[in-house]
Scaffold this motif. Sequence first.
Motif: not given
Length: 651
Positions: A390-394, A414-421, A502-504, A514-519, A611-613
């Motif tokens: 979790v937290g960023e694209p792997i 399990v690669d889990t996509w979600w947000q604080t929101e 906010g994610d592409g 396939w989550i690409l990360g923040r736009v 841990g986010k770049i």
Amino acid sequence: MTDQLATLLSEQRRFPPPVGFAARALATEKLYRKAQADRLGFWEDEAKTLDWMAPWSRVLEWTSPHAKWFVGGKLNVSVNCLDRHLSGPRRNKAALIWEGEPGDRRTLTYWDLAREVNRAANALRTLGVKRGDRVAIYLPMIPEAAIAMLACARIGAVHSVVFGGFSAESLRDRINDAQAVALITADGGYRRGQVVPLKRFADEALVECPSVRHVMVVRRRPGADGDEAFAEMKEGRDHWWHRLLAAAGPEALPEAMDSEDLLFILYTSGTTGKPKGIVHTTGGYLTQAAATTKYVFDLRDEDVFWCTADIGWVTGHSYVVYGPLANGATVLMYEGAPDWPERDRFWTLVERYGVTVFYTAPTAIRAFMKWGTEHPARHNLSTLRLLGSVGEPINPEAWIWYHEQIGKGRCPIVDTWWQTETGGIMITPLPGVVTTKPGSATIPFPGVSAELVDAKGQRIEKGGGFLTLTEPWPGMLRTIYGDDERYRQTYWSRFPGRYFAGDGAKVDEDGYWWILGRVDDVLNVAGHRIGTMEVESALVDHPSVAEAAVVGKTHELKGQALAAFVTLKEGAKVTAALKDDLKEHVTKKIGAIARPDDIYFAADLPKTRSGKIMRRLLKDIAEGRALGDTTTLADPNVVAKLKDQYESEEG
Ligand code: 7RM
């Protein structure tokens, strides 16, 4: 399909659920069909697994963008996480197994934990903290962090946990935004052998926090009672936690909270400098936290569940505290760093406690890769049966490494996509049901409606675009604390009628995400869209590279050009030839369009404490601009060093 999507979409490896796992998995395909046929009915049935003090009259009241779930229902979160487990066989089961960084250990059964929470609730009430009041929590990863959260929940106070790595100023701003009446902190916490003097930071913050009337101080450092060096107690304001609890009764009546009463506020960075106070409420949040924990982690009574997130992040809220405890699970909690005293600390813990389900972040996995396989290889990891990310694209390489070196080819990931929101997991495989592809978060959780849209907000079936959510979900944020206008603007204005994350993302032929990360991470080079992650993934695929971050740099002809910041594996040498080699490698993996214009070797990459770049900062460096806000950086020096290095190389 455009050719720059090649790296990920050419990922052909498939991992069907292991037969034995599938045979006894809690989630089945039926869940998807049920939620598909009756979304609200699905969530309602999950809500019914909780203990309610009064029933709801309607499952959902939706006046976009404001949702109310389980309208009129009453419940208490601490009752659901504790009391209801005390009447059966879970009474004496370990709820929390904890290890401090110095090696001290504690185990609290459900009974023990309930007692502590009740005493803490009474202590808060003694201090005059009432239902609806905000309480700030600034603690290390110790059992008292969970106890404090649950104690707030018991008396209906709203907690705002501030990560213990944040500075005094960040703490001050968060306390003031929420107008907290009390603060719970500790004399210190351990990190890489050092004491982090939280109380001192708190004192510094509190100089400018007029709303705080009381401070509870946990004595983390044994034998340090009265040790004024780390905790100078201010008469009338500050109270030792252990003394208040010793004086408090062991039973505290839980407040009957409305389903839509606030459970917590959690601050998260936005695009502006001012963090947003994300508001979560009671019934819907707990329903989603509990349901996702059960199905995504296939959680059962005999499991030892370890989510490595700090309680200061949403992952720590939903998957260290509320989700697992609502399910009556055993949670492992560890205070310190993964490389203290050695780089095998995590694997020592997995072996010692027989961890069965392990949930961590790609940034950690890449660090483990860099440190080498000898560390996990030294330990017996055979109790593990399921891994999470979790937290960023792997990137696929890290995924495969995790699968092979930690899961020994045996454990689903399990690669889990979600947000604080979102409050809980939104896009994820259900283990035992969904075939995984390395790098893809796969498909939405049952009852979650995600759609891909193009820049104009038109729905598209597949290809690259923006991740949006089209229907309200129980764990969704309700607003931004004190700023509903910002809530509407940030999440609901870009694509009317849709929540924009906010994610592409890309959706492939099979409907996999396939989550690409923040736009702001998605670049446009000569009219072609390139996900920074694709290039990073290609770079990390090179045998010499440990970690890579790619940013866009303004370019006269192409609009943007790529600049890559790279850290090397131990033993690899920085040479001009390697630079060319890496550019060639990316060209080979993705195409000339993704060839980085610049490659910079760095000792470390700037990261937030979670841990986010911080690509925004790298972009500033690449473009020679003044540095932006660095207050969320784990180590601001990393950025400064990089900037210096970049500028001298440029010159
Ligand atoms: C849980 C958490 C949210 C942002 C989100 C994404 C990124 C999170 C994944 C991911 C790709 C994942 N909350 N993100 N999980 N990207 N794959 N599995 O991290 O609010 O701190 O961050 O994190 O960009 O928008 S968060």
